[in-house]
Design a protein around this motif. Structure first.
Motif, PDB file in Angstrom:
ATOM      1  N   VAL A   3       0.865  -1.177   0.000  1.00 52.00           N
ATOM      2  CA  VAL A   3       0.000   0.000   0.000  1.00 52.00           C
ATOM      3  C   VAL A   3       0.902   1.228   0.000  1.00 52.00           C
ATOM      4  CG1 VAL A   3      -1.728   1.307   1.296  1.00 52.00           C
ATOM      5  CG2 VAL A   3      -1.852  -1.201   1.226  1.00 52.00           C
ATOM      6  N   LEU A   4       0.625   2.150  -0.914  1.00 51.55           N
ATOM      7  CA  LEU A   4       1.422   3.376  -1.008  1.00 51.55           C
ATOM      8  C   LEU A   4       0.532   4.573  -0.681  1.00 51.55           C
ATOM      9  CD1 LEU A   4       4.266   4.473  -1.958  1.00 51.55           C
ATOM     10  CD2 LEU A   4       3.185   4.875  -4.161  1.00 51.55           C
ATOM     11  N   VAL A   5       1.044   5.459   0.190  1.00 52.08           N
ATOM     12  CA  VAL A   5       0.265   6.635   0.586  1.00 52.08           C
ATOM     13  C   VAL A   5       1.017   7.884   0.161  1.00 52.08           C
ATOM     14  CG1 VAL A   5      -0.735   7.891   2.538  1.00 52.08           C
ATOM     15  CG2 VAL A   5      -0.527   5.406   2.648  1.00 52.08           C
ATOM     16  N   PHE A   6       0.337   8.792  -0.504  1.00 51.52           N
ATOM     17  CA  PHE A   6       0.962  10.071  -0.820  1.00 51.52           C
ATOM     18  C   PHE A   6       0.674  11.048   0.313  1.00 51.52           C
ATOM     19  CE2 PHE A   6       0.473  14.392  -2.665  1.00 51.52           C
ATOM     20  CZ  PHE A   6       1.820  14.630  -2.873  1.00 51.52           C
ATOM     21  N   VAL A   7       1.748  11.627   0.898  1.00 53.95           N
ATOM     22  CA  VAL A   7       1.526  12.590   1.985  1.00 53.95           C
ATOM     23  C   VAL A   7       1.954  13.990   1.539  1.00 53.95           C
ATOM     24  CG1 VAL A   7       1.731  10.904   3.852  1.00 53.95           C
ATOM     25  CG2 VAL A   7       3.762  12.106   3.086  1.00 53.95           C
ATOM     26  N   GLU A   8       1.156  14.961   1.939  1.00 51.74           N
ATOM     27  CA  GLU A   8       1.417  16.359   1.578  1.00 51.74           C
ATOM     28  C   GLU A   8       1.972  17.110   2.781  1.00 51.74           C
ATOM     29  OE1 GLU A   8      -2.089  18.326  -0.103  1.00 51.74           O
ATOM     30  OE2 GLU A   8      -2.805  16.349  -0.710  1.00 51.74           O
ATOM     31  N   GLY A   9       2.911  18.004   2.502  1.00 49.80           N
ATOM     32  CA  GLY A   9       3.466  18.823   3.568  1.00 49.80           C
ATOM     33  C   GLY A   9       2.909  20.236   3.533  1.00 49.80           C
ATOM     34  N   LEU A  10       3.020  20.892   4.649  1.00 50.30           N
ATOM     35  CA  LEU A  10       2.683  22.315   4.720  1.00 50.30           C
ATOM     36  C   LEU A  10       3.627  22.926   5.750  1.00 50.30           C
ATOM     37  CD1 LEU A  10       0.641  24.517   3.729  1.00 50.30           C
ATOM     38  CD2 LEU A  10      -0.665  24.032   5.787  1.00 50.30           C
ATOM     39  N   ASN A  11       4.409  23.894   5.333  1.00 45.99           N
ATOM     40  CA  ASN A  11       5.403  24.511   6.208  1.00 45.99           C
ATOM     41  C   ASN A  11       6.309  23.476   6.874  1.00 45.99           C
ATOM     42  OD1 ASN A  11       4.107  26.939   5.642  1.00 45.99           O
ATOM     43  ND2 ASN A  11       2.699  26.667   7.368  1.00 45.99           N
ATOM     44  N   GLY A  12       6.717  22.481   6.116  1.00 45.96           N
ATOM     45  CA  GLY A  12       7.651  21.493   6.633  1.00 45.96           C
ATOM     46  C   GLY A  12       7.015  20.344   7.391  1.00 45.96           C
ATOM     47  N   GLU A  13       5.778  20.538   7.823  1.00 45.66           N
ATOM     48  CA  GLU A  13       5.080  19.489   8.580  1.00 45.66           C
ATOM     49  C   GLU A  13       4.170  18.700   7.638  1.00 45.66           C
ATOM     50  OE1 GLU A  13       5.564  18.783  11.748  1.00 45.66           O
ATOM     51  OE2 GLU A  13       7.066  20.382  11.829  1.00 45.66           O
TER      52      GLU A  13
END
Ligand SMILES: Cc1cc2nc3c(=O)[nH]c(=O)nc-3n(C[C@H](O)[C@H](O)[C@H](O)COP(=O)(O)OP(=O)(O)OC[C@H]3O[C@@H](n4cnc5c(N)ncnc54)[C@H](O)[C@@H]3O)c2cc1C
Lengths: 325, 246
Positions: A3-13
């Motif tokens: 299973v592959l999950v795409f994660v998004e960042g915002l201001n480094g977090e």
């Protein structure tokens, strides 16, 4: 299989909605007896990536190419496609964000996958099937959708899964795709972040305080803002309020605005027209404050106060101040 | 400039949603259909660009004959001609393939559509079409202007902000508020719409990849607990101790 999950960042977090996606991915992996890998792009700190272990992710593939600090759909697609191939992923998970839906749709075409957006449930996987529930008709209904391709792509509706946190740490490896100039044809020239009122993004917020035409004018919005500040909430509004430019368009919730599904939605001076309800009715708890006892919103509410916003809201602000945080 | 605007035919925003007795399909009984509200933003912006720069606006619907009144409405608002791909759309992938087939024959400079449809809320078709055609897609956009004859400038929404993107034609974009102010057709528009061409073509063979197997409605709320406005502060206590959301 993985299973592959795409994660998004915002201001480094990592965005809260991506932590939800990671949790979802790990739970699907458990169902299927496999592991969860995440893929991250651009402006995210490595420590934040390693922290995804807490959501059950064992490995993170990270592309730190600084051209990807801004969202460029074609380039993102190339990196994620490479990760799918490398990991031999059969399930690909996104958050149902503006980025997730766009990239998910492109990958469905490129990798011949089947896609469901706005997903609100874990899949049913009996007998090799893969059926998820998704919100349809602007929150007025749900549909069960069977995904039939080898690669299943899902974009998870915000706030529809509780983030888990465990012990582990994910290993972080780098990944890079052969990006060419053509992949950057639609690179943003400029990115402008909004004033997010205490840093709470409306689509991700757990508490939303929303005002309607009953507030009479923009000069009274301090009532909404002050209550939101006390509760750590994001602010929102009804459509006429943004149409009249009392508030910016990105705060407009409803059928033709942003769909929100917070734990708590407080509606002040909003009638509860069906188009407004459509965008907010999957909130867990709805509070309605309206001086008209016949306002339709009370039918959808869990708690209600029939009263004048100008008298009621200051009392709420006082009570919220008195809460020990 | 040749612009293609894709419109979908959706239940009116005030519709109560019901399903057939076996929960397998949407029940159209007694439901009024309208142009998808988000598509209206795309349509009016396309017409504004045509009025300012010249060119044509073609509307495209993948749907059955009962969509024609709303296709005529789009013509009455100011589109020049229309195409209906005669099919009952089964999923976003199928629709995207039909749009792509039409687009490949006609070399449009831009393809516009709404951010999502208010019935299936997929937010997928635009990006799929961009991918199938190998051209950029800018989604969701709330502002669209031409920089010069070959370049457009769009503002797209991102969570927590906006981005300004310049792209060369051709491209795909999806529209959201406040890209334009949707128009109501006037009498002259309604009269001329009757004579504008509406071509009906059969679908290209395409596969659906998501199968809708069952529909359901959210559980009804348990009823509202009213609080005396004099003691409004009590609400905050209830939200913490009873509802446990604070
Ligand atoms: C195609 C279409 C799409 C739409 N999409 C959306 C959408 O996405 N989102 C949306 O919100 N709307 C949408 N609408 C509009 C929707 O139908 C309603 O017009 C809108 O939601 C009404 O906003 P409101 O409740 O703020 O204003 P009003 O209808 O004017 O209601 C104001 C309320 O405030 C109360 N009030 C007045 N004074 C006070 C006071 N002092 N204290 C307490 N209460 C007070 C009144 O009793 C009333 O109930 C859409 C409409 C259409 C046709």
């Amino acid at each position: 299989m993985s299973v592959l999950v795409f994660v998004e960042g915002l201001n480094g977090e990592i965005k809260k909605s991506s932590l939800e996606a990671a949790t979802y991915g790990s739970q699907v992996a458990q169902q299927l007896g496999t592991t969860t890998t995440a893929v991250a792009i651009g402006d995210v700190q490595e420590s934040a990536l390693a922290g995804l272990g807490a959501q059950g992710v064992s490995k993170v593939l990270y592309d730190s190419d600084s051209r990807l600090n801004q969202f460029v759909a074609d380039a993102y697609v190339k990196v994620i496609a490479k990760a799918v191939e490398q990991e031999n992923a059969t399930v690909l998970v996104f958050s149902n964000s503006n980025i997730g839906a766009a990239v998910g749709a492109k990958l469905a075409v490129r990798l011949n996958g089947s896609l469901a957006t706005n997903v609100t449930s874990l899949p049913k996987t009996d007998g090799g099937s893969f059926t998820v529930t998704r919100g349809v008709f602007s929150g007025k209904a749900f549909a069960d959708v069977a995904l039939t391709s080898d690669l299943k792509i899902v974009a998870i509706k915000k706030n529809s899964i509780d983030i888990t946190s465990g012990e582990g740490t994910a290993t972080v490896e780098s990944i890079s795709a052969d990006l060419t100039d053509a992949d950057f044809a639609a690179t943003p020239k400029e990115t402008v972040m909004q004033d997010t009122n205490g840093g709470v993004l409306l689509p991700e917020a757990e508490i939303v305080v929303s005002g309607g035409r009953g507030l009479k004018g923009p000069e009274n919005w301090h009532l909404i803002e002050d209550l939101a500040k006390e509760l750590g909430a994001a602010t929102a509004c009804s459509k006429p309020v943004s149409d009249m430019d009392w508030r910016p368009h990105h705060e407009h919730v409803g059928q033709t605005g942003i769909t929100v599904s917070p734990n708590l939605y407080i509606a002040v001076g909003i009638s509860g027209a069906i188009q407004h309800l459509a965008g907010v009715n999957s909130s867990k708890v709805i509070v309605v404050i309206n001086k008209d006892p016949e306002a339709p919103f009370f039918k959808a509410a869990d708690y209600g106060i029939v009263g004048d916003a100008f008298e009621v809201v200051p009392k709420l602000i006082e009570a919220a101040k008195a809460l020990d945080k | 400039m040749k612009i293609l605007v894709c419109i979908s035919n959706v239940p009116d925003t005030t519709s109560k949603i019901n399903f057939t007795a076996d929960s397998k399909a949407f029940d159209k009984n007694g439901v009024q259909f309208v142009i998808n509200p988000w598509d209206e933003y795309a349509l009016t912006r396309a017409i504004e660009l045509k009025e300012a720069k010249g060119g044509t606006v073609t509307v495209l619907n993948v749907g059955e004959a009962d969509a024609e009144p709303n296709i005529r409405k789009a013509l009455a608002i100011g589109a020049d001609d229309a195409i209906r791909v005669n099919a009952n759309p089964t999923d976003a992938f199928f629709v995207a393939q039909q749009i792509t087939a039409v687009a490949k024959e006609n070399n449009y400079d831009m393809i516009l559509m709404g951010k999502e449809s208010i019935d299936y809320n997929g937010s997928q078709v635009h990006s799929m079409v961009g991918e199938m055609l190998g051209i950029p897609s800018v989604v969701p956009a709330f502002k669209l202007d031409m920089v010069d004859d070959s370049t457009a400038r769009l503002e797209r929404e991102i969570e927590g902000g906006k981005e300004v993107v310049e792209v060369k034609l051709p491209f795909v974009a999806s529209a959201q508020q406040p890209m334009s102010e949707p128009r109501i057709p006037n009498m002259r528009g309604i009269m001329t719409a009757r004579t504008k061409p509406l071509a009906v073509r059969e679908p290209v063979s395409a596969e659906a990849k998501a199968e809708y197997v069952n529909y359901s409605k959210p559980e009804k709320k348990g009823g509202v607990k009213m609080i005396d406005p004099e003691n409004a502060g009590e609400l905050i206590t209830l939200l913490r101790n009873e509802a446990k959301v604070l």
